[in-house]
Design a protein around this motif. Structure first.
Motif, short mmCIF file in Angstrom:
data_model
loop_
_atom_site.label_atom_id
_atom_site.label_comp_id
_atom_site.label_asym_id
_atom_site.label_seq_id
_atom_site.Cartn_x
_atom_site.Cartn_y
_atom_site.Cartn_z
N ILE A 25 0.86 -1.18 0.00
CA ILE A 25 0.00 0.00 0.00
C ILE A 25 0.90 1.23 0.00
CG2 ILE A 25 -1.76 1.29 1.28
CD1 ILE A 25 -2.68 -1.38 2.47
N LEU A 26 0.63 2.14 -0.91
CA LEU A 26 1.43 3.36 -1.01
C LEU A 26 0.64 4.53 -0.43
CD1 LEU A 26 2.74 2.92 -4.68
CD2 LEU A 26 3.65 1.96 -2.55
N GLY A 27 1.20 5.14 0.62
CA GLY A 27 0.55 6.28 1.26
C GLY A 27 0.18 5.99 2.70
N ALA A 28 -0.09 7.07 3.45
CA ALA A 28 -0.50 6.92 4.85
C ALA A 28 -1.63 7.89 5.17
CB ALA A 28 0.69 7.16 5.79
N GLY A 29 -2.45 8.20 4.16
CA GLY A 29 -3.59 9.07 4.38
C GLY A 29 -4.86 8.27 4.59
N GLN A 51 -4.32 -13.05 7.47
CA GLN A 51 -2.98 -13.58 7.30
C GLN A 51 -2.16 -12.86 6.23
OE1 GLN A 51 -2.03 -15.82 9.52
NE2 GLN A 51 -4.13 -15.62 10.32
N ALA A 52 -2.77 -11.94 5.52
CA ALA A 52 -2.05 -11.27 4.44
C ALA A 52 -0.85 -10.50 4.98
CB ALA A 52 -3.00 -10.32 3.71
N ARG A 53 0.21 -10.47 4.19
CA ARG A 53 1.40 -9.70 4.55
C ARG A 53 1.27 -8.31 3.91
NH1 ARG A 53 5.92 -12.76 1.93
NH2 ARG A 53 4.24 -13.37 0.51
N ILE A 54 1.22 -7.31 4.74
CA ILE A 54 0.97 -5.94 4.26
C ILE A 54 2.19 -5.07 4.53
CG2 ILE A 54 -0.49 -3.89 4.45
CD1 ILE A 54 -2.76 -5.69 5.40
N THR A 55 2.69 -4.44 3.49
CA THR A 55 3.76 -3.45 3.61
C THR A 55 3.21 -2.10 3.18
OG1 THR A 55 5.49 -5.07 3.10
CG2 THR A 55 6.06 -2.75 2.84
N LEU A 56 3.38 -1.10 4.01
CA LEU A 56 2.91 0.25 3.69
C LEU A 56 4.12 1.17 3.52
CD1 LEU A 56 -0.09 2.17 5.11
CD2 LEU A 56 2.16 3.26 5.18
N VAL A 57 4.16 1.85 2.39
CA VAL A 57 5.28 2.75 2.07
C VAL A 57 4.81 4.19 2.23
CG1 VAL A 57 6.95 3.47 0.34
CG2 VAL A 57 6.22 1.07 0.44
N ALA A 58 5.45 4.93 3.12
CA ALA A 58 5.14 6.34 3.33
C ALA A 58 6.32 6.98 4.04
CB ALA A 58 3.87 6.52 4.16
N MET A 88 7.46 0.97 5.72
CA MET A 88 8.73 1.29 5.08
C MET A 88 8.79 2.81 4.94
SD MET A 88 10.25 -0.14 1.51
CE MET A 88 11.99 0.02 1.11
N ALA A 89 9.68 3.45 5.68
CA ALA A 89 9.80 4.91 5.66
C ALA A 89 10.55 5.33 4.41
CB ALA A 89 10.51 5.40 6.92
N ALA A 90 9.82 5.70 3.37
CA ALA A 90 10.46 6.00 2.09
C ALA A 90 9.50 6.78 1.20
CB ALA A 90 10.89 4.71 1.40
N ASN A 150 5.62 -7.30 -4.63
CA ASN A 150 4.28 -7.53 -4.11
C ASN A 150 3.49 -8.42 -5.04
OD1 ASN A 150 2.36 -5.77 -5.95
ND2 ASN A 150 4.19 -4.53 -5.58
N ASP A 151 2.41 -8.96 -4.49
CA ASP A 151 1.44 -9.70 -5.30
C ASP A 151 0.29 -8.81 -5.74
OD1 ASP A 151 2.75 -12.26 -5.01
OD2 ASP A 151 2.01 -12.29 -2.95
N ALA A 152 0.07 -7.73 -5.01
CA ALA A 152 -0.99 -6.78 -5.34
C ALA A 152 -0.61 -5.41 -4.78
CB ALA A 152 -2.33 -7.23 -4.78
N LEU A 153 -1.06 -4.37 -5.46
CA LEU A 153 -0.64 -3.01 -5.12
C LEU A 153 -1.85 -2.09 -5.00
CD1 LEU A 153 1.71 -0.86 -4.92
CD2 LEU A 153 1.48 -0.62 -7.41
N VAL A 154 -1.84 -1.23 -3.98
CA VAL A 154 -2.86 -0.20 -3.82
C VAL A 154 -2.16 1.15 -3.77
CG1 VAL A 154 -4.73 0.73 -2.41
CG2 VAL A 154 -4.39 -1.74 -2.54
N ILE A 155 -2.51 2.03 -4.69
CA ILE A 155 -1.91 3.37 -4.75
C ILE A 155 -2.85 4.35 -4.07
CG2 ILE A 155 -1.07 5.20 -6.28
CD1 ILE A 155 -0.63 2.98 -8.41
#
Length: 378
Positions: free
Chosen positions: A9-13, A29-36, A76-78, A99-104
């Motif tokens: 997931i891209l963003g923290a809004g 159980q999904a593995r979630i990485t958030l980039v912001a 992920m602080a980026a 990733n297997d799937a992406l949310v912008i």
């Protein structure tokens, strides 16, 4: 055993965090990485109260480390810098994320092409802008305050006018409360003759009547040419102003230009009714980043981002299973135009448009909603 899907997931809004909550409910159980860049939510709807002292920055910036821990999210602080392999790899300032799937959900950015726009404060840019309004106002002994907004001519929905009405009416109330209103002139400017038309046909005459009743001058229907240190320049003449608050239209993030993502004429990411990015498998967009099918009054607001996030999460998981992606979102505009001690409720759907008269109850309802909304992230 099949490994749980890896979702980025891209963003923290609002849209990003609502997507996290929806995914976690549906896929524990999904593995979630958030980039912001930062693990914090900036609750910008509350920033309208910073100039009056009703809110401070620390009340509206919510650290998210605890929320991420509860949700099992890796932060992920980026900064995002691009995409590769159809979205399966995200390039960031701290390295790549597969990733297997992406949310912008990285929001939008304001169009700052008007000459001299640096002479105006853009309130919704962040807490610092609201604090700048507060400090400028405190230092003024009188003068003219010009407040207005514009849109993206290629993207009718990519504007955010509601907060500017709140600044207009809120500053009027604040100056009256301080006994200083007589030393100030308030001017509202807009290139349209019907500012706030996206709020519905009932809202425009109500808002203009409120301005007239409060002694707020209007300068409407003239295309903006730019700004000077103490002037708003329009094709219908200049507005002398000691303080200028202006909200430009919105477009896509700069990093979109480093990708082949499909774009709308206004620069946002194309999306379908299921929040999918056409031609990009397992890629979704929510909130201000996207251009969605629907009426041209579809709002760019947190409520709409929340609705899109719920649909995107359902379709993302269905897509990974190979199942039909049928979830859509309703189009609904719901806002309270606050004036510090009362508020005007505006609600619009494709079927109806409701505008209530200013009520003290609505001000407290807006404050209560803020408390409840932020509670889930504290």
């Amino acid at each position: 055993m099949t490994q749980p899907p890896s979702i980025c997931i891209l963003g923290a809004g609002f849209g990003a965090l609502s997507t996290v909550r929806a995914l976690r409910r549906l896929a524990p159980q999904a593995r979630i990485t958030l980039v912001a860049p930062r693990a914090e939510l900036h609750y910008l709807p509350g920033s309208i109260w910073i100039p009056s002292g009703l809110r401070r920055r620390e009340q509206l910036v919510v650290p998210l480390q605890g929320f991420f821990a509860r949700m099992g999210v890796q932060h992920m602080a980026a900064e995002v810098t691009g995409l590769q392999d159809g979205g399966r790899v995200v390039h960031t300032s701290a390295g790549d994320v597969a990733n297997d799937a992406l949310v912008i959900a990285t929001g939008g950015r304001f169009i700052k092409k008007l000459p001299g726009i640096e002479h105006a404060i853009v309130p919704c840019e962040g807490m610092a802008a609201a604090e700048q309004v507060r400090e400028r106002l405190r230092a003024m002994r009188g003068g003219t305050i010009a407040i207005g907004f514009a849109g993206n001519p290629n993207e009718p929905s990519a504007m955010r006018g509601g907060p500017m009405f709140e600044y207009l009416f809120g500053l009027d109330t604040l100056l009256r409360r301080e006994g200083r209103r007589g030393q100030f002139e308030l001017v509202f400017f807009n290139p349209s003759t019907e500012p706030g038309a996206r709020l519905g046909g009932k809202a425009v005459p109500r808002l203009l009547a409120l301005m007239a009743a409060r002694g707020i001058r209007t300068h409407l229907g003239h295309k903006l040419r730019g700004f000077e240190p103490q002037q708003v320049l329009t094709e219908g003449g200049a507005i002398a102003a000691d303080l200028i608050l202006f909200m430009p239209g919105m477009t896509g993030n700069a990093w979109f230009d480093q990708t082949t993502l499909p774009r709308s004429p206004g620069g946002l990411i194309q999306a379908d009714a299921q929040c999918r990015v056409p031609g990009w498998e397992h890629c979704y967009v929510v909130g201000d980043s996207g251009s969605f099918p629907g009426p041209d009054w579809m709002p760019k607001q947190a409520h709409m981002a929340d609705l899109q996030a719920a649909a995107a999460a359902q379709n993302l998981l269905a897509g990974l299973r190979g199942a039909p992606q049928t979830a859509t979102f309703k189009v609904e505009l719901a806002c309270i135009i606050d004036a510090l001690n009362h508020g005007t409720l505006v609600w619009r759907t494709p079927e109806r448009n409701i505008v209530l008269p200013p009520l003290r109850l609505m001000h407290w309802a807006k404050r209560a909603f803020e408390w409840m909304y932020l509670r889930q992230y504290r």
